[in-house]
Enzyme design. Structure first.
Site, mmCIF file in Angstrom:
data_model
loop_
_atom_site.group_PDB
_atom_site.id
_atom_site.type_symbol
_atom_site.label_atom_id
_atom_site.label_comp_id
_atom_site.label_asym_id
_atom_site.label_seq_id
_atom_site.Cartn_x
_atom_site.Cartn_y
_atom_site.Cartn_z
ATOM 1 C CB SER A 179 -2.632 -8.253 5.316
ATOM 2 O OG SER A 179 -2.334 -7.018 5.924
ATOM 3 N NE ARG B 113 -0.442 0.239 12.485
ATOM 4 C CZ ARG B 113 0.446 -0.678 12.192
ATOM 5 N NH1 ARG B 113 1.655 -0.630 12.761
ATOM 6 N NH2 ARG B 113 0.177 -1.655 11.354
ATOM 7 C CG ASP C 166 -1.956 -1.135 1.124
ATOM 8 O OD1 ASP C 166 -2.162 -1.666 0.018
ATOM 9 O OD2 ASP C 166 -2.535 -1.472 2.166
ATOM 10 C CG ASP D 203 -3.558 -0.112 11.817
ATOM 11 O OD1 ASP D 203 -3.729 -0.208 13.047
ATOM 12 O OD2 ASP D 203 -2.852 -0.900 11.156
#
Length: 835
Positions: A178, A97, A16, A126
């Site tokens: 993923s 994060r 991504d 996220d």
């Protein structure tokens, strides 16, 4: 939203974020700065990351090693909270994060970005975690979320986009998982895992062995905690936080620990299925729970468990940078104060079980747990019908800080056993048996396990209990004719004598470092200051020798404090002297003392030797603080005299240009801490009646802390001095540009017969004229000087050079070059005599 000109992208090098760089440039026409944080995702993910981002179109790449910060400031908070999301998930992605987003914001602000971007999908958590952090830390930055804007709808679409734009990627359409990895865990989603009816394929797992393939022999691991924070592994404290976690990941993974397969409720309102591996974290949290069960009372423990659920949801949902999280952390930090000790876990084929739990703060009563009614062993107790309350035991206990006296206590007890033998209380065989047992105790005390599970009142009680385990009832004879009052005094004196010697050696090392630095720049000139204004020129070695004199006096004061401690109190009894015929001088010789106390009542309550040391330590810290203050100023951009190495400075979390003198600031700060130790003992001792009073126990912690701070500050100061470089050209220019030569000129006039008051006025007018005209001393010619006032001769113009004026100060204690050379040699000879 106006189109941004420069965007900071949270970049991982995955599919991504790899395609987002060209997409941003294509759709926004902006410059892209790629930001990546190393939080332990592994070298494979980071290898070639910079080159890949630049090749893809990034204008700049920032890769920050954030592993230690991640572990200590985020993961260890998670451990102290005990938070687990929906009973299973250890929050590995969620907790990372906010830190990554924080670093991204820092880079964005430092790089002049007006927007931030991330590669999170619209259905994931996220995006919320990143964007909540952005808004908390930098709400002025615009936020770009490509997955909410572009027409790419699947990973297959993303792979096709990458191919069209020549973006190198590792993913394929045939095998797509993923994954998100950091030092705490790795998560797996996608592929066969999309359907919760499917078993997780074997190729999903990466960090952990399948339990069926794990070793057939169990392994044990011991994790040590200090106030809820992991600090040791199998008794070793030298590992960094990152090293400790990495080793636990290896051990846990080898034995199949830490796999979970979870259907979870996402913040965005959907369910998802993921597989997570958290081997080291699983071990740490399990050990932490066991230690909490031992050290926390029921009400705190149960309330903490309730709040842990809220904390887990808060972290999962991305609300890290909030007042609520900070408030909860404050509670968890307070609740974890007693959570110290060690827990041993047994690992076997995916399972773990506690084997041993030990804490100096254990609330578990062995007697109550076993149905016994015998009280804990005390050095006293016959007068009492019942034992002390739990509240009093906690309040009065000192083992948590007086344990450092253990070797002194053993050493003193050995000497006392021999004295008992000479007095006819013990037989030769008993003395030998006790000596052998004490030798074993001393060897055992070298290891942290010596104190594991100890709930004794103090170190003296601990030693006697362990002695009883080795020699039985013979241990009860060791206190014949000895009071704990004199035992305490003896232990502290023995310990302090060694610490003073060590501090003296560290002072000598600092003195040596100062002389080395003086020898490196023997001819350097700098302004001397009064009132923090440039006053007269001095040689750099002369300046350093001023501190040499201060610290040399500190060495003398330490020696004087040592003399006060070098007096043996055994034989004083509780206050009236012992009732047994001990040879006190013989005991003193055996223990290395030069004298014995003269009065038993004085000996019981005397803490002057501690005050002597604390006074000497305070003055030494004062001198260290003055040096620190000087060098903080001298190493600033405004002065620019000194350069401190990277090894003793630190940077700013926000301002990239900063090089902060934290080592010196900490020395300066610790000075007040040592002053406080002296004040504390003075206030404790000032109102005590004759002789011993329990208040004196409160003097140990300040004393111990002062020793630690003094020795640590001396070592740090020596390191700073060794690291320093002098910018000789800048110090010389500072001397030449200012009127530090004014006194030299006035004294030259006086030597020529001009009354000094007149000489002072003439030079003052010369300085005023120069300041008004922006003229430095060096710009005056001999002719101009003579023309300014007839009292000036052309020969006096040479004194406008600071180096020339110093030559007139060739007398003991002055800054004349020849005398300074002699003073340096003398200082080196004095230092040699100190060793």
């Amino acid at each position: 939203m106006n189109k941004p000109k420069k965007v900071a992208l949270a970049y991982s090098g995955g599919l991504d974020t790899s395609i987002i760089i060209p997409w941003l440039k294509e759709n926004y026409g902006c410059e892209v700065v790629a930001v990546c944080g190393d939080i332990g995702q592994g070298g494979d993910e980071l290898e070639g990351l910079r080159e890949k981002a630049l090749k893809t179109g990034a204008s700049d790449v920032h890769i920050a090693d954030m592993r230690e910060e991640f572990v200590t400031d985020y993961l260890w908070r998670l451990v102290r909270s005990g938070a687990v999301y929906e009973h299973k998930y250890l929050l590995g992605t969620s907790i990372a994060r906010p830190l990554l987003a924080k670093k991204q914001v820092e880079v964005a602000l430092a790089s002049g970005c007006d927007a931030v971007a991330h590669g999170c999908t619209g259905k994931g958590n996220d995006q919320v975690r990143f964007e909540l952090t952005y808004k908390a830390l930098a709400p002025q930055l615009a936020v770009i979320a490509p997955w909410r804007e572009w027409d790419i709808r699947s990973r297959e679409d993303a792979i096709e986009y990458a191919a069209r734009h020549n973006v190198p990627i590792a993913q394929s359409t045939t095998k797509i998982y993923s994954r998100d990895r950091n030092i705490w865990h790795i998560s797996h989603e996608g592929g066969a895992l999309e359907d919760p009816a499917n078993a997780a394929p074997d190729d999903v797992w990466m960090l952990t062995r399948s339990p069926k393939d794990a070793p057939n022999t169990p392994a044990e691991v011991t994790i040590g905690f200090d106030r809820g924070t992991p600090v040791s592994l199998n008794g070793q404290r030298k590992l960094s936080a990152v090293g400790l976690l990495e080793e636990l990941n290896r051990l846990g993974g080898e034995h199949g620990i830490g796999r979970i397969d979870l259907v979870e409720n996402r913040f965005v309102g959907m369910k998802s299925r993921g597989c997570y591996e958290t081997p080291g974290g699983t071990l740490i949290l399990a050990a932490h729970r066991e230690l909490e069960a031992l050290a926390l009372d029921k009400n705190i423990l149960h309330y903490k468990q309730k709040l842990a659920l809220d904390y887990a949801e808060l972290v999962y949902n991305g609300f890290w940078f909030t007042p609520l999280r900070e408030a909860l952390d404050a509670f968890f930090d307070a609740a974890n104060q007693p959570v110290s000790g060690e827990v041993t876990l047994r690992l076997f084929k995916g399972n773990l079980e506690p084997v041993s739990r030990r804490s100096p703060n254990s609330l578990y009563s062995l007697n109550q747990g076993a149905g016994h009614d015998a009280g804990r062993m005390k050095l006293w107790g016959g007068r009492f019908e019942s034992g002390p309350s739990e509240v009093f035991e906690r309040f009065s206990g000192s083992l948590h800080f007086d344990r450092r006296l253990v070797f002194a206590d053993i050493r003193g007890s050995v000497a006392f056993a021999r004295a008992l033998g000479r007095a006819g209380v013990l037989s030769a065989a008993e003395v030998e048996r006790l000596g052998s047992a004490f030798a074993k105790l001393s060897a055992e005390a070298e290891h942290s396990s010596f104190f594991e599970g100890a709930a004794d009142e103090d170190v003296h009680t601990l030693v006697i209990r362990k002695l009883r385990e080795k020699v039985g009832g013979l241990a009860d004879k060791i206190h014949t004719g000895r009071s704990r009052n004199e035992q305490v005094s003896l232990d502290v004196r023995l310990w302090l004598l060694e610490e003073i010697d060590a501090a003296g050696a560290e002072l000598a090392a600092l003195l040596e470092a100062l002389l080395r630095l003086a020898r490196r720049y023997p001819d350097a000139v700098l302004p001397g200051y009064t009132h923090l204004r440039r006053a007269q020129a001095v040689l750099w070695p002369h300046y350093l020798l001023a501190y040499f004199e201060m610290f040399a006096r500190d060495r003398e004061r330490l020696e004087q404090a040592r003399a006060g401690a070098d007096v043996m109190p055994l034989g004083s009894g509780a206050l009236a002297g012992s009732g047994f015929p001990f040879d006190r001088e013989a005991i003193a010789r055996e223990l290395g003392f030069t004298a014995v106390t003269r009065n038993s009542m004085d000996a019981a309550g005397d803490r002057d030797f501690e005050l002597d040391f604390l006074s000497a330590a305070s003055i030494a810290m004062l001198h260290l603080s003055r040096l620190a203050e000087d060098w903080i100023l001298y190493s600033s951009e405004e002065f620019g005299f000194l350069e401190l190495s990277d090894a003793v400075t630190s940077g700013s979390s926000l301002m990239p240009q900063k090089k902060n003198p934290d080592s010196l600031e900490l020395i300066r700060g610790k000075c007040g801490r040592v002053f406080g130790s002296l004040t504390s003992l003075l206030m404790t001792a000032k109102g005590l009646p004759m002789t011993y009073n329990r208040d004196l126990q409160e003097g140990w912690e300040p004393l111990f802390d002062a020793v630690d701070q003094l020795r640590g500050s001396l070592r740090m100061a020596a390191a700073v001095v060794d690291s320093a470089s002098l910018h000789c050209s800048k110090t010389a220019l500072a001397a030449q540009e200012s009127w530090v030569v004014a006194t030299d000129l006035a004294e030259a006039l006086a030597r020529a017969g001009v009354p000094f008051h007149r000489a002072h006025q003439l030079v003052g007018k010369l300085v005023l004229e120069s300041v008004k005209g922006g003229k430095s001393p060096a710009q005056w010619t001999p002719e101009e000087l003579a023309a300014f006032a007839p009292e000036f001769t052309p020969e006096m113009a040479r004194l406008l050079d600071p180096c020339e004026g110093m030559k007139t100060r060739e007398l003991p204690g002055g800054t004349g070059p020849e005398w300074v050379g002699k003073a340096l040699a003398e200082a080196e000879a004095r230092l040699a005599s100190m060793r």
